[in-house]
Design an enzyme around this catalytic site. Structure first.
Site, PDB file in Angstrom:
ATOM      1  N   GLU A 157       0.791  -1.242   0.000  1.00  0.00           N
ATOM      2  CA  GLU A 157       0.000   0.000   0.000  1.00  0.00           C
ATOM      3  C   GLU A 157       0.822   1.290   0.000  1.00  0.00           C
ATOM      4  O   GLU A 157       0.622   2.153   0.852  1.00  0.00           O
ATOM      5  CB  GLU A 157      -0.965  -0.009   1.193  1.00  0.00           C
ATOM      6  CG  GLU A 157      -1.882  -1.213   1.189  1.00  0.00           C
ATOM      7  CD  GLU A 157      -2.814  -1.274   2.389  1.00  0.00           C
ATOM      8  OE1 GLU A 157      -2.716  -0.421   3.283  1.00  0.00           O
ATOM      9  OE2 GLU A 157      -3.667  -2.194   2.419  1.00  0.00           O
ATOM     10  N   GLU A 262      -6.012 -10.910  -1.265  1.00  0.00           N
ATOM     11  CA  GLU A 262      -6.806 -10.733  -0.031  1.00  0.00           C
ATOM     12  C   GLU A 262      -8.293 -10.733  -0.374  1.00  0.00           C
ATOM     13  O   GLU A 262      -9.046  -9.868   0.085  1.00  0.00           O
ATOM     14  CB  GLU A 262      -6.417  -9.418   0.664  1.00  0.00           C
ATOM     15  CG  GLU A 262      -4.941  -9.330   0.996  1.00  0.00           C
ATOM     16  CD  GLU A 262      -4.567  -8.063   1.768  1.00  0.00           C
ATOM     17  OE1 GLU A 262      -5.456  -7.386   2.292  1.00  0.00           O
ATOM     18  OE2 GLU A 262      -3.361  -7.770   1.832  1.00  0.00           O
TER      19      GLU A 262
HETATM   20  C1  XIL Z   1      -6.157  -6.606   8.375  1.00  0.00           C
HETATM   21  C2  XIL Z   1      -6.423  -7.818   9.250  1.00  0.00           C
HETATM   22  O1  XIL Z   1      -7.290  -8.690   8.577  1.00  0.00           O
HETATM   23  C3  XIL Z   1      -7.034  -7.371  10.553  1.00  0.00           C
HETATM   24  O2  XIL Z   1      -7.135  -8.476  11.464  1.00  0.00           O
HETATM   25  C4  XIL Z   1      -6.189  -6.272  11.205  1.00  0.00           C
HETATM   26  O3  XIL Z   1      -6.837  -5.784  12.353  1.00  0.00           O
HETATM   27  C5  XIL Z   1      -5.948  -5.138  10.236  1.00  0.00           C
HETATM   28  O4  XIL Z   1      -5.376  -5.637   9.047  1.00  0.00           O
HETATM   29  N1  XIL Z   1      -4.987  -4.836   3.746  1.00  0.00           N
HETATM   30  C6  XIL Z   1      -3.937  -5.611   4.173  1.00  0.00           C
HETATM   31  C7  XIL Z   1      -4.130  -6.517   5.321  1.00  0.00           C
HETATM   32  O5  XIL Z   1      -2.895  -5.641   3.510  1.00  0.00           O
HETATM   33  O6  XIL Z   1      -2.958  -6.703   6.055  1.00  0.00           O
HETATM   34  C8  XIL Z   1      -5.244  -6.036   6.228  1.00  0.00           C
HETATM   35  O7  XIL Z   1      -5.463  -7.034   7.216  1.00  0.00           O
HETATM   36  C9  XIL Z   1      -6.496  -5.746   5.449  1.00  0.00           C
HETATM   37  C10 XIL Z   1      -6.248  -4.672   4.418  1.00  0.00           C
END
Ligand code: XIL
Length: 373
Positions: A157, A262
């Site tokens: 990101e 994701e």
């Molecule tokens: C999220 C997790 O799923 C949560 O448990 C945590 O509280 C916050 O992060 N983008 C990403 C991930 O790259 O690492 C994030 O994961 C969601 C958004």
């Protein structure tokens, strides 16, 4: 007559029984990883509890359905280096053991990210200290798991929605070349590990243009980058299929492996898109903001199923370019979307429900394979 009776009383029931048993043996419940075995890896993100094998139902499903694992949280810097210079590898090592034991591939998430940083990093105000943290963190962590994991999300990101660089602490103190430098350090520390750039909404044209420019910069510096991860936090009924397809083609044309890293399809109302975890939404005092506390109606279930079907049809069409599709969580109960961007909602964004039962979307995903080949 005697032969006929024998056939009816002994052989027929035996045959029936055998056919039932062999049906069972031949047709166990479908498995995502087996269905797409010749196409791409199928992954999930594991919570700390799942890594510690504290949830036996989840454990069975993980082993049955997935062949590549990402840590949902515990390989982020907040957890790996909670104190300056002091690393805690216990859970990450446990994940590696779990993957090795179950012959699963592992992916590291993530070396450099502006969120979920240890508190002491937020307090850094000078370039030298941040360079020290940055170099030591990437080098120590990447080297430790080299040869044990398939790849790292080296930087997560780094971009704004308009494709410009996000003004993170790394950008502000290290300058815009920090992304290339992160890949250079990772390449030195982990020569046997694939290196990826990972972000949300990078299928969107403006942000995609920024990602392409960023990737070209890394490549022009003769630094290795092997793949790009499109996070894939999408919304039901609004999957940007055209943008996703164009992105797969464009990233692949840069010589990169493309991954959906994701994946989840959100069902609840939102007033913005994307997945910036610092962005929150105030929940109005209105049940319309949390409409599916006791389950989703058929129409919504179908929408979700159709969205997932369309996505997997697209992924299969480009299976020569896509190496992995990872879901962000094993089942709906685990999904981070129950707590973000509004805490305490009931979301249903994955293929398995809260009881770990496959939803109609699961069968539609499996069905894409039958319909394509
Ligand atoms: C999220 C997790 O799923 C949560 O448990 C945590 O509280 C916050 O992060 N983008 C990403 C991930 O790259 O690492 C994030 O994961 C969601 C958004």
């Amino acid at each position: 007559m005697k032969t006929r009776n024998t056939l009816i009383t002994i052989i027929l029931p035996a045959l029936l029984l055998a056919s039932c048993t062999s049906d069972k043996a031949l047709a166990p419940g479908p498995s995502l990883k087996n269905t797409f075995i010749n196409d791409f890896l199928i992954g999930t993100a594991l919570s700390a509890n799942q890594i510690e094998e504290k949830d036996s139902v989840a454990d069975v499903l993980i082993r049955e359905q997935f062949n590549v694992l990402t840590a949902e949280n515990i390989m982020k810097s907040l957890f790996l280096q909670p104190e300056w210079g002091k690393f805690d590898f216990r859970l990450a090592d446990k994940l590696i053991d779990y993957g090795t034991k179950n012959k699963m591939t592992l992916v590291g998430h993530t070396l450099v990210w502006h969120s979920q940083l240890p508190r002491y990093v937020h307090r850094i105000t000078d370039k030298d200290s941040l360079t020290e943290f940055f170099t030591n963190h990437i080098t120590t962590v990447a080297a430790r798991y080299d040869g044990k994991i398939l790849g790292w999300d080296v930087v997560n990101e780094a971009l704004n929605e308009d494709g410009t660089m996000r003004e993170s602490i790394f950008y502000k103190l290290l300058g815009e070349n920090y992304v290339t430098e992160a890949f250079r350090l990772a390449q030195q520390a982990a020569p046997n590990t694939e290196l990826y750039y990972n972000d949300y909404n990078i299928e969107q044209p403006k942000k995609r243009a920024g990602a392409v420019a960023l990737i070209k910069k890394i490549q022009d510096a003769n630094v290795r980058i092997d793949g790009v991860g499109i996070q894939g936090h999408w919304h039901a009924g609004r999957i940007p299929l055209k943008d996703i397809e164009e992105s797969i083609l464009e990233y692949s044309a840069l010589g990169l492996k493309v991954m959906i890293t994701e994946l989840d399809v959100e069902l609840l109302p939102r007033n913005f898109t994307g997945a910036d975890i610092s962005e929150r939404m105030k929940m109005k005092d209105d049940p319309a903001f949390n409409p599916y506390i006791s389950g989703i109606p058929d129409s919504v279930q179908q929408q979700l199923a159709n969205d997932y079907e369309a996505l997997f049809k697209l992924f299969l069409k480009h299976k020569d370019k896509i190496t992995r599709v990872t879901f962000w969580g094993v089942n709906d109960g685990q999904s981070w979307l129950n707590g973000w961007p509004v805490p305490g909602r009931t979301n249903h964004p994955l293929l398995f429900d809260r009881e770990f039962k496959p939803k109609p979307a699961f069968y539609k995903v499996i069905g894409t394979k039958e319909n394509v080949n």
